[in-house]
Design a protein around this motif. Structure first.
Motif, short mmCIF file in Angstrom:
data_model
loop_
_atom_site.label_atom_id
_atom_site.label_comp_id
_atom_site.label_asym_id
_atom_site.label_seq_id
_atom_site.Cartn_x
_atom_site.Cartn_y
_atom_site.Cartn_z
N ALA A 609 29.31 -40.65 43.72
CA ALA A 609 28.97 -39.70 42.66
C ALA A 609 30.09 -38.68 42.46
O ALA A 609 30.43 -38.32 41.32
CB ALA A 609 27.67 -38.99 43.01
N LEU A 610 30.74 -38.26 43.56
CA LEU A 610 31.85 -37.32 43.44
C LEU A 610 33.06 -37.98 42.77
O LEU A 610 33.75 -37.34 41.96
CB LEU A 610 32.23 -36.80 44.83
N ASP A 611 33.31 -39.24 43.05
CA ASP A 611 34.40 -39.96 42.37
C ASP A 611 34.13 -40.05 40.87
O ASP A 611 35.04 -39.89 40.05
CB ASP A 611 34.55 -41.36 42.97
N LYS A 621 30.58 -30.47 36.95
CA LYS A 621 30.09 -31.70 37.55
C LYS A 621 30.76 -31.96 38.90
O LYS A 621 30.12 -32.42 39.85
CB LYS A 621 30.34 -32.88 36.61
N ILE A 622 32.04 -31.65 38.96
CA ILE A 622 32.75 -31.88 40.22
C ILE A 622 32.20 -30.98 41.31
O ILE A 622 31.95 -31.41 42.45
CB ILE A 622 34.26 -31.64 40.02
N ARG A 623 31.98 -29.69 41.00
CA ARG A 623 31.44 -28.77 42.01
C ARG A 623 30.01 -29.19 42.41
O ARG A 623 29.64 -29.10 43.59
CB ARG A 623 31.44 -27.35 41.46
N ALA A 624 29.23 -29.61 41.44
CA ALA A 624 27.87 -30.04 41.77
C ALA A 624 27.90 -31.28 42.67
O ALA A 624 27.13 -31.38 43.64
CB ALA A 624 27.09 -30.34 40.49
N ALA A 625 28.81 -32.22 42.36
CA ALA A 625 28.91 -33.41 43.20
C ALA A 625 29.41 -33.06 44.59
O ALA A 625 28.98 -33.66 45.60
CB ALA A 625 29.85 -34.44 42.54
N MET A 626 30.34 -32.11 44.69
CA MET A 626 30.82 -31.67 46.01
C MET A 626 29.67 -31.05 46.81
O MET A 626 29.53 -31.29 48.01
CB MET A 626 31.95 -30.66 45.85
N LEU A 801 36.53 -35.92 48.65
CA LEU A 801 36.74 -34.47 48.69
C LEU A 801 38.18 -34.09 48.34
O LEU A 801 38.43 -33.12 47.61
CB LEU A 801 36.37 -33.93 50.08
N GLU A 802 39.14 -34.86 48.85
CA GLU A 802 40.54 -34.57 48.52
C GLU A 802 40.80 -34.73 47.04
O GLU A 802 41.47 -33.89 46.40
CB GLU A 802 41.46 -35.49 49.33
N ASN A 803 40.28 -35.80 46.45
CA ASN A 803 40.46 -36.01 45.01
C ASN A 803 39.77 -34.91 44.20
O ASN A 803 40.28 -34.45 43.17
CB ASN A 803 39.92 -37.38 44.59
N ALA A 804 38.60 -34.44 44.68
CA ALA A 804 37.88 -33.39 43.95
C ALA A 804 38.66 -32.08 43.99
O ALA A 804 38.79 -31.37 42.97
CB ALA A 804 36.49 -33.20 44.56
N GLN A 805 39.21 -31.74 45.15
CA GLN A 805 39.99 -30.51 45.24
C GLN A 805 41.23 -30.57 44.36
O GLN A 805 41.59 -29.60 43.69
CB GLN A 805 40.39 -30.26 46.70
N HIS A 806 41.87 -31.74 44.35
CA HIS A 806 43.04 -31.89 43.48
C HIS A 806 42.65 -31.77 42.01
O HIS A 806 43.35 -31.12 41.21
CB HIS A 806 43.69 -33.25 43.75
N ALA A 807 41.52 -32.35 41.62
CA ALA A 807 41.07 -32.28 40.22
C ALA A 807 40.72 -30.85 39.83
O ALA A 807 41.04 -30.39 38.72
CB ALA A 807 39.88 -33.21 40.02
#
Length: 941
Positions: A609-611, A621-626, A801-807
């Protein structure tokens, strides 16, 4: 310098008379006048020039030779042109001699009435090898004449073959006309007669050619045979046609011998066709021949024919000539008795044998000359190194065999054989020297090998066992003996066959102790292999037993050396069952790891879901998925903590029940200080549980976790790099580190007489006491985070998580750029509506600051360049951004002024007000770029 000038005479005294003392004069050199004064010249350069001038007059060879003999001993430089001229004349004379010799040979060949084609074709090649100047006259003309002569002969032979084919075609035309109506044949008679006449004229022209005598003997025979056959057919055709014409004119005239024409005349006379065929004269039967004679004649000719065909097929020119002669004699003897088919085959074989004989003679001479050149060049190699003895022997043997084969296929050439044999005998001297050396070396090598055998026997008698148990050294010495035997030199096959059994016996005797030891070692290793199979087949793999068995194997391998390949095979057989067991264990572990638990499945779903949120590019959406992923991770840990709490509560209840039954007092656990109460009640609880029922004994006894009190008030840590939400750690106070909250409790280890942490008991806070006693008892226990994540789930959540932080960083950068653009656009257009909101501007801008900026933008622009310029400089100082080169001096001046105003706020504190001043000024592109540079830094603080 030659003394050709007149020497000075001594001065005459007064008492002497000049008439009496006349000077002594030298006569001129006899060749001085011939050479134009070369001998009387005063300098070497003048003398050389006079010699060159004299050579231009083309003196004779004798004169030049005489002058060179006189001048070479006195002045070599002046004689050099003479030497070169004489050498050139010698070369020219030699070339002329060679040219004259080969011209004589060519003239002799051309003068022959019957030119030998092989000799004419080999003349140019041999002349070039001899160094004859073929490009100069008269050899150039002679070469052309010979080539033209050879070409004329070959062309004449080709024309004979063409004439033969033409005769065959004419005969076929005549035969075809004899099958058609006689009137068609009569109409074509004139044209056919002209063709036959033309063929005869061409045949006569060929026979009258000057080169006719030089053609091969088979071609005149071929032409005469074709002429005879054509004339026979032509005369018979003319006679039959004449009879046909006469029979057509006179019904009483006899019919022609041609059946088609005779039938046509009978039909014309009114005779039915069936009666005409019955009236045909019967063929005259040949005289009866005795079958026995015919069979004997056919057998004799067939044997001779088979021999000729065999020799021709193998290319033996000499043998085929004799077989052809025998076949001709057989045909002459049995010509009338031989069948036509066999006779035609015999004629074809004779023709092939004749062609092979002429070609084979020429080809055999070519092969002999090539072998002769190779034989003479064996000792004159271009690299200057002769062939070795063995190579020379093989080469000479091969060349002699090739010469024998050439003699079998053609007529021998004794002159070439003599030269070839002399060259081979000269080269064989190298082989003789090599054979003598081989014999000498063989004697030395045999003695060396015998000495080595005796040495091995003596060593075997002294070394019945390895010294100091060093069997590796024992094996190394045996290998050295083997290497010395292999390097002991070459022996003949017979001598080696005699020596090899002796060597095997000696080395076998020396290696017997090691072989016996190796045999016992092999038995022990086979036993260890069986043990390895048993260990590998066990349901539970015992690692300690495997390690012990491997150590025994290594000890055995290090003590007893063996052949590497055989030892590797034993090692592979030993390790195979163990490797299979470890592989089986690994597969089981992988299968268990591959099965996903509920926690792993939840984490994987949250990571996917985070991807998906990362791909959408929406920050919310990214923060919610995180948050969902973190909740999945924490939820499992909390669930596990709840389970542990339930277990602890059950254990506590069982302990209380046990204590109540035992009527023992129980100390309450105080909330103010839970650790001591827990520590005091632990032994009693343990004793009580020990006396409890079997069900209570089965349950693990775990003390409940201490409940931490909620923090009512604390001082935030406002130091740089610290988090304000965490309390300040207690530090040392006072000048000398005296604590304000009381004296420092001595730590374990400060007193050297106090036992170490790992030596103290449960009450002292040692390892056995855990975290519930001593100074370390004040620390809370590690939080139980539940079972460990699987490899796939761990990697998936980490990457997500790494991809989310980068995004998020990327989106924040994009948003920051858009905010700056909107802010500068609002300034340019003086439009407050385009000014970003407080949330968009970031945490560094409060509502009051945005309200000030909006007032500056909405108000009319104030043309106060000084205030705006100073504000921009203050902003660049606050952001530590570069200043344009032309304003660097102003910035330094402003910094000096700021240093004098200690109580004024710094530019980093007033950047919001300075920004309002700049926004109140008119828009300028240069100032806008400077504003963008500083706000890019200040808005992120």
């Amino acid at each position: 310098m030659f003394g050709f000038s007149n020497p000075k005479t001594a001065p005459a005294t007064p008492s002497e008379k000049p008439a009496v003392t006349t000077p002594k004069s030298n006569e001129p050199h006899p060749l001085d006048a011939l050479t134009g004064g070369a001998f009387s010249a005063h300098t070497a350069g003048e003398r050389a020039q006079r010699i060159r001038d004299w050579l231009v007059t083309n003196p004779s060879y004798e004169q030049m030779h005489e002058v060179f003999q006189e001048l070479n001993g006195r002045d070599r430089g002046a004689a050099k042109p003479l030497r070169e001229k004489l050498d050139e004349l010698k070369r020219t004379k030699g070339a002329e001699i060679i040219a004259a010799e080969w011209a004589r040979k060519a003239t002799a060949l051309l003068a022959l009435p019957k030119l030998n084609m092989a000799d004419a074709m080999a003349w140019q090649r041999d002349a070039a090898k001899a160094g004859a100047p073929l490009s100069k006259e008269p050899l150039a003309a002679l070469k052309v004449q010979l080539a033209d002569r050879v070409k004329g002969i070959e062309d004449l032979q080709h024309r004979v073959q063409v004439q033969r084919e033409a005769a065959v075609l004419l005969a076929q035309r005549i035969e075809v006309l004899s099958t058609k109506p006689w009137r068609d044949a009569q109409a074509a008679l004139e044209v056919l007669g002209a063709d036959v006449k033309h063929w005869q004229d061409q045949a006569t022209e060929l026979a009258s050619d000057t080169n006719w005598t030089s053609v091969d003997g088979k071609y005149p025979t071929m032409l005469d045979s074709s002429r005879g056959q054509l004339l026979v057919v032509w005369d018979a055709f003319q006679a039959a046609l004449a009879l046909t014409v006469a029979a057509d004119a006179d019904a009483a005239a006899p019919l022609p011998p041609v059946n088609v024409w005779a039938d046509e005349l009978r039909v014309a006379r009114g005779v039915p066709l069936e009666a005409a065929k019955s009236d045909r004269p019967a063929k005259q039967a040949k005289a009866p021949v005795d079958p026995a004679l015919r069979e004997a004649a056919n057998k004799a000719v067939q044997e001779a024919l088979t021999k000729v065909e065999q020799e021709v097929a193998e290319g033996h020119g000499k043998a085929s000539a004799g077989a052809a002669a025998a076949l001709r004699n057989a045909l002459k003897e049995h010509n009338r008795l031989v069948d036509d088919k066999l006779g035609n085959a015999a004629q074809a074989a004779l023709a092939a044998a004749g062609e092979l004989e002429g070609w084979q003679r020429w080809r055999a001479d070519q092969l002999r000359e090539e072998l002769l050149i190779k034989a003479e060049g064996l000792l004159k190699r271009p690299d200057g190194h002769a062939l070795g003895g063995r190579k020379m022997q093989d080469t000479l043997r091969q060349m002699r065999e090739q010469w024998k084969q050439t003699d079998q296929g053609g007529v021998p050439n004794h002159a070439l054989w003599k030269r070839f044999d002399d060259a081979c005998n000269e080269a064989y001297k190298v082989v003789e020297a090599w054979l003598d050396k081989v014999k000498t070396d063989a004697v030395a090598h045999k003695a060396q090998r015998l000495a080595l055998i005796e040495e091995v026997k003596a060593w075997a008698a002294e070394n019945v066992t390895a010294k100091d148990g060093d069997w590796k050294g024992f094996s190394r010495i045996l290998h050295q003996f083997g290497d010395r035997w292999r390097d002991a030199g070459h022996l003949g096959e017979k001598a080696f066959a005699e020596m090899q059994p002796l060597w095997k016996e000696a080395i076998g005797l020396a290696a017997a102790p090691l072989e016996n030891l190796q045999k016992a070692s092999v038995d022990r290793r086979h036993a260890m292999i069986e043990e390895a199979k048993v260990l590998g087949a066990a349901p539970v793999l015992r690692i300690d037993a495997v390690k012990a068995l491997q150590q025994r194997w290594q000890a055995e391998a290090q003590s007893v050396p063996m052949d590497r390949k055989f030892e590797q095979k034993l090692w592979d057989a030993f390790r195979k069952p163990l490797d299979d067991a470890f592989n089986r264990k690994t597969e089981e572990r992988e299968k268990s790891a591959a099965a996903l638990s509920d926690r792993d499945r939840m984490v994987l779903e949250a990571a996917k879901a985070l991807d998906a949120a990362n791909a959408s590019g929406d920050a919310q959406k990214i923060r919610a998925a995180m948050a969902g992923l973190e909740a999945a991770l924490r939820g499992q840990a909390l669930a596990q903590a709840a389970v542990n709490a339930d277990k602890a509560e059950a254990v506590a209840q069982s302990a209380v029940q046990a204590e109540s039954q035992a009527a023992a007092p129980v100390t309450e656990v105080s909330e103010e200080n839970p650790a001591p109460a827990q520590a005091e009640s632990a032994p009693e609880a343990t004793e009580t549980v020990a006396n409890a029922e079997p069900a209570a004994e089965a349950a693990p006894v775990e003390p409940p976790k201490p409940v931490r009190k909620p923090v009512v008030a604390m001082r935030g840590d406002d130091r740089p790099g610290m988090k304000k939400a965490e309390p300040v750690q207690a530090g040392r106070g006072g000048k000398f580190g005296d604590r304000k909250d009381g004296p420092r409790t001595p730590r374990p280890g400060d007193n050297k007489f106090e036992p170490r942490r790992d030596e103290r008991g449960p009450r002292d806070g040692g390892r056995d006491g855990g975290r519930d006693a001593g100074r370390w008892g004040d620390r809370p226990a590690f939080e139980d985070r539940g079972p460990r994540l699987g490899d796939a789930a761990f990697r998936a959540q980490r990457d997500a998580l790494e991809n989310a932080q980068h995004a998020l960083k990327k989106l924040a950068a994009q948003a920051h750029g858009e905010v700056l653009t909107d802010l500068l656009t609002a300034w340019e257009k003086r439009d407050v509506a385009q000014l970003p909101s407080v949330q968009a501007l970031g945490h560094g801008v409060n509502p009051a600051t945005r309200s000030a900026w909006s007032q500056s933008i909405s108000a009319p622009a104030k043309a106060d360049d000084k205030a705006a310029g100073e504000a921009l400089l203050r902003l660049e100082i606050a952001a530590e951004a570069p200043t344009p080169a032309e304003l660097v001096s102003a910035r330094r001046m402003l910094q000096l002024q700021l240093l004098t105003k200690r109580n004024d706020p710094s530019p980093a504190q007033t950047w919001a007000q300075d920004t309002a001043k700049v926004l109140a000024s008119p828009f300028d592109a240069g100032n806008a770029r400077r504003m963008q540079t500083v706000l890019k830094v200040l808005l992120k603080r």
